[in-house]
Structures are given as structure tokens and as C-alpha cells.
Design a protein around this motif. Sequence first.
Motif, PDB file in Angstrom:
ATOM      1  N   LEU A  29       0.770  -1.210   0.058  1.00  0.00           N
ATOM      2  CA  LEU A  29      -0.084   0.107  -0.063  1.00  0.00           C
ATOM      3  C   LEU A  29       0.705   1.436   0.187  1.00  0.00           C
ATOM      4  CD1 LEU A  29      -2.785  -1.133   2.633  1.00  0.00           C
ATOM      5  CD2 LEU A  29      -2.793  -1.256   0.176  1.00  0.00           C
ATOM      6  N   ARG A  30       1.945   1.137  -0.580  1.00  0.00           N
ATOM      7  CA  ARG A  30       2.791   2.220  -0.543  1.00  0.00           C
ATOM      8  C   ARG A  30       2.175   3.187  -1.633  1.00  0.00           C
ATOM      9  NH1 ARG A  30       9.107   1.064  -1.444  1.00  0.00           N
ATOM     10  NH2 ARG A  30       8.996   1.130   0.841  1.00  0.00           N
ATOM     11  N   ILE A  31       2.116   4.626  -1.666  1.00  0.00           N
ATOM     12  CA  ILE A  31       1.700   5.561  -2.130  1.00  0.00           C
ATOM     13  C   ILE A  31       2.531   6.587  -2.646  1.00  0.00           C
ATOM     14  CG2 ILE A  31      -0.116   7.451  -2.524  1.00  0.00           C
ATOM     15  CD1 ILE A  31      -1.915   5.860  -0.591  1.00  0.00           C
ATOM     16  N   ILE A  32       2.632   6.852  -3.782  1.00  0.00           N
ATOM     17  CA  ILE A  32       3.820   7.677  -4.518  1.00  0.00           C
ATOM     18  C   ILE A  32       3.168   8.597  -5.548  1.00  0.00           C
ATOM     19  CG2 ILE A  32       6.157   7.929  -5.578  1.00  0.00           C
ATOM     20  CD1 ILE A  32       6.905   5.093  -4.308  1.00  0.00           C
ATOM     21  N   THR A  33       3.183   9.790  -5.561  1.00  0.00           N
ATOM     22  CA  THR A  33       3.105  10.781  -6.481  1.00  0.00           C
ATOM     23  C   THR A  33       4.199  11.486  -7.285  1.00  0.00           C
ATOM     24  OG1 THR A  33       2.630  12.515  -4.828  1.00  0.00           O
ATOM     25  CG2 THR A  33       0.583  11.032  -5.383  1.00  0.00           C
ATOM     26  N   VAL A  34       3.846  11.929  -8.548  1.00  0.00           N
ATOM     27  CA  VAL A  34       4.831  12.598  -9.206  1.00  0.00           C
ATOM     28  C   VAL A  34       4.251  13.954  -9.137  1.00  0.00           C
ATOM     29  CG1 VAL A  34       6.017  12.743 -11.423  1.00  0.00           C
ATOM     30  CG2 VAL A  34       5.413  10.500 -10.318  1.00  0.00           C
ATOM     31  N   GLY A  35       5.184  14.951  -8.548  1.00  0.00           N
ATOM     32  CA  GLY A  35       4.864  16.372  -9.104  1.00  0.00           C
ATOM     33  C   GLY A  35       5.193  17.010 -10.298  1.00  0.00           C
ATOM     34  N   ASP A  36       4.755  18.214 -10.357  1.00  0.00           N
ATOM     35  CA  ASP A  36       4.839  19.116 -11.706  1.00  0.00           C
ATOM     36  C   ASP A  36       6.263  18.885 -12.122  1.00  0.00           C
ATOM     37  OD1 ASP A  36       2.086  19.360 -11.600  1.00  0.00           O
ATOM     38  OD2 ASP A  36       2.544  21.316 -10.499  1.00  0.00           O
ATOM     39  N   ASP A  37       7.275  18.986 -11.017  1.00  0.00           N
ATOM     40  CA  ASP A  37       8.775  19.029 -11.287  1.00  0.00           C
ATOM     41  C   ASP A  37       9.350  17.694 -11.926  1.00  0.00           C
ATOM     42  OD1 ASP A  37       8.564  17.615  -8.991  1.00  0.00           O
ATOM     43  OD2 ASP A  37       9.922  19.049  -7.936  1.00  0.00           O
ATOM     44  N   GLY A  38       8.463  16.760 -11.911  1.00  0.00           N
ATOM     45  CA  GLY A  38       8.749  15.416 -12.283  1.00  0.00           C
ATOM     46  C   GLY A  38       9.462  14.419 -11.320  1.00  0.00           C
ATOM     47  N   PHE A  39       9.618  14.861  -9.965  1.00  0.00           N
ATOM     48  CA  PHE A  39      10.322  14.062  -9.050  1.00  0.00           C
ATOM     49  C   PHE A  39       9.083  13.479  -8.180  1.00  0.00           C
ATOM     50  CE2 PHE A  39      13.655  17.177  -9.833  1.00  0.00           C
ATOM     51  CZ  PHE A  39      14.746  16.148  -9.836  1.00  0.00           C
ATOM     52  N   PRO A  40       9.391  12.187  -7.701  1.00  0.00           N
ATOM     53  CA  PRO A  40       8.192  11.198  -7.061  1.00  0.00           C
ATOM     54  C   PRO A  40       8.287  11.958  -5.618  1.00  0.00           C
ATOM     55  CG  PRO A  40      10.280   9.886  -7.320  1.00  0.00           C
ATOM     56  CD  PRO A  40      10.466  11.414  -8.200  1.00  0.00           C
ATOM     57  N   THR A  41       7.153  11.879  -4.850  1.00  0.00           N
ATOM     58  CA  THR A  41       6.874  12.202  -3.556  1.00  0.00           C
ATOM     59  C   THR A  41       6.221  11.107  -2.934  1.00  0.00           C
ATOM     60  OG1 THR A  41       6.989  14.519  -4.094  1.00  0.00           O
ATOM     61  CG2 THR A  41       5.829  13.723  -1.952  1.00  0.00           C
ATOM     62  N   VAL A  42       6.691  10.784  -1.707  1.00  0.00           N
ATOM     63  CA  VAL A  42       6.140   9.426  -1.129  1.00  0.00           C
ATOM     64  C   VAL A  42       4.908  10.035  -0.092  1.00  0.00           C
ATOM     65  CG1 VAL A  42       6.175   7.585   0.863  1.00  0.00           C
ATOM     66  CG2 VAL A  42       8.267   8.167  -0.796  1.00  0.00           C
ATOM     67  N   VAL A  43       3.650   9.762  -0.560  1.00  0.00           N
ATOM     68  CA  VAL A  43       2.500  10.278   0.273  1.00  0.00           C
ATOM     69  C   VAL A  43       2.317   9.449   1.460  1.00  0.00           C
ATOM     70  CG1 VAL A  43       0.052  10.618   0.300  1.00  0.00           C
ATOM     71  CG2 VAL A  43       1.326  11.058  -1.793  1.00  0.00           C
TER      72      VAL A  43
END
Length: 340
Positions: free
Chosen positions: A171-185
Motif C-alpha cells: 500500500l505504498r503511495i507515491i505521486t509525481v509532482g509537476d517537477d517530475g520528482f516522485p513524492t512518497v505520500v
Amino acid sequence: MMTAPKEPNSARLSDRQKDVIQKFAALGSLFVLIVVFSLTSNAFFTVNNGMTIALQVTSIALLGIGATCVIITGGIDLSVGSVLALAGVVAALLVKEAGFPVWLGMLGGILTGSLCGVVNGILITRMKLPPFIATLGMMLIARGVALQITGARAVSGLGESFGELGNGALLRIITVGDDGFPTVVFPGIPYPVILMVVIALAVSFMLNRSILGRHIYAVGSNVDAARLSGVNVTRVTSFTYILSGTLAGLTGCVLMSRLVTGQPNEGVMYELDAIASAVIGGTSLIGGVGTISGTAIGAFVIGILRNGLNMNGVSAFTQQIIIGLVILVTVWIDQLRNRR
């Protein structure tokens, strides 16, 4: 004809109550530690740190589960730290040198731990060696073999797949921001934590709901009475050492997977953490008393204590002194309970 006076109800209940009292005392200590470290460090009471603590505790808890079963029978296993290292490097060598699939290499590591447990069981039940001496010998042998087969060097270059068990999460949730870098939610629930929970529940069920579990408690309470009652003391005792070795092998594979490297020097002093977690959770060193839930609480007490002290900048040397004092006080309380 005179009959012996009946034992008061309070005396009859004391054996059951003392384990419950010790467990709740450990649970109370756990909550106190959480409150204290939450007040002294803003980063302590966060989701990320909680998952970090849970991941760090898995090794102590898995080894502690095996130690609990052994101690309940009145024994001790000092070899788990070295068996952990041997199993981990065997798994790493099978993957790198022999070309085994990762799952098969790790199975080989776990079976290596089981084999060490079998040898411990034979030394103690067949050759009648004291558990302290038998497992001390295995501790030296397993560490020596781990260093010998690796040339005292780390086994590296194992590939990303080798690290999946130790570093993966559900259940790891990762989003990719506008800058293209992934962020761990949300960091997810680490696989080792899930493994720890499943094994703890399974072994707890075995101890509390199965004939084998009742036999383990019977051997620790009174080995002669257990033998006269038809309990196969040799098999029951051997089983606990095999279980301890198997869990040490599994812990070794999980740790080496987290490092993505086979480290022959890993696991030094881990056996003391395992024994301490069991004793803090209410397992009696004279045998016959102990629970897996208590050991889990004890493991978290040690894990949170280390994590909180690290966050507050306490040196590793001072941490050893503090944890050593905790172990001494806990064993002293256990001795007082048994005298009463």
C-alpha cells in the motif's frame, strides 16, 4: 485422617496473574516512552518514524518469538545472532555464486537456520549438554563458518530483486509532482512488518490453542511431571530450538535483503535483544511462563527506546548502558516474582 489445607485462591491465581501484571507493566512503560519521546522530539510521533520503528523492531521481535518458546521450556539460545549472519550469507552466496532464484536462495538461508536449530536440539536433548554451553558453541561455530565462506568480506552485487523482501512495502503511495520528482505520500506497510505480525499470530495460536503449545508450557513448568504425563520431552524441546533457528534464518534473510548485501558480521549481540524482549514482556527465565504478545511489547520497548534516544542525540555507548540497566531491572523483578 488429616488432609493438607487448601491453598488460598490468591495463591492459586498468582501464577496466572504475575504474567498479566508483568505484561501490563511493560505496556505501561511503552506508553510512557512514547509520551516522553513525543514531547522531546517533534519528529518522533510521525507516520514515517512509526514505520521506521516497526521495521527496526522486526528483527528483535522475530528472534524474540523463538527465544520465548525456548525460554518457556527452561532453556536459552545464545546462537541466534550468529545463525542469522550465517543464514544471510548462505542466501546471498546461493543467489550470487550458484545462480539460484532469490526465493530459492532465501529458502536455503532459512533451512540453514533450521539445521543449526536441529544441531542445538541434538546437543541438548541427546548429548545432554547444558543449553547455555551448547548454544554458546553454536554461536562461535556459526559465526566462524559465516566468516570462512565469505573470506570475512561482504557479499555484494545481488541485484534489486534481492532487496524486495526487506525494502518493499504494501500500500505504498507515491505521486509525481509537476517537477517530475516522485513524492512518497504514504510509505506503506513494510513487508518485514507484515511477516512479523503473521508469524507472531501463528506462534501465539500454537502456544495457546494447540496440544504442542500445552506441552511446551508443561516441559518448562515441571519436566519430570511432563514426562510422566506422556509428553515427549525430547521432541518438544528440540522443536523449540528448531523454531528458534528457523526464525533466526528468516531474520538473517530479511536483514540481508534490507542491506542488499550479505554481511558475515551482522547480528552481533542480537541474541541479547531477543532474550531481553522476551523477559521484558513477562517470560520467566526459570521456564513455564511467557506469551508472544508480551514479547512483542518488549521488542517495541527496546525499539522505541533506541529510536527515541537516537533522536535526542544520546550516544550509542550511553544507549548500551541504559538498555543494560533496563534488562537488569527487569530480570531482578522477575526473580522477585518467582521468590514470592
